[in-house]
Design an enzyme around this catalytic site. Structure first.
Site: not given
Length: 88
Positions: A70, A83
């Site tokens: 990501s 995250y």
């Protein structure tokens, strides 16, 4: 899971690890359980799936594993430290 897939569809030549989860939460409110869940989905799942398909790929002497991440791996982002850390 891998055995079930191979039973239904045949051997696995290509694995794409693309699982991910994120809970938008401030560090002050982040629990250890949520941190652990994020790492389990975003990191451990890729490890376990790769480990499961690797013997067949080696036996056939062919296979590919693609790991997706990501843009959150580049900086602090909006989701949370749990995250971002799992995407590096």
């Amino acid at each position: 899971m891998i055995a079930d897939i191979e039973r239904r569809l045949g051997h696995i030549d290509i694995l794409v690890n693309n699982a991910g989860t994120a809970t938008m939460i401030d560090l002050d409110d982040l629990t250890e359980a949520e941190f652990d869940r994020t790492l389990a989905v975003n990191l451990k799942s890729a490890f376990l799936c790769t480990q499961a398909v690797l013997p067949g790929m080696r036996a056939r002497r062919w296979g590919r594993v693609v790991n997706l991440s990501s843009a959150a791996a580049r900086g602090p982002g909006l989701v949370g430290i749990h995250y971002n850390a799992s995407k590096v």
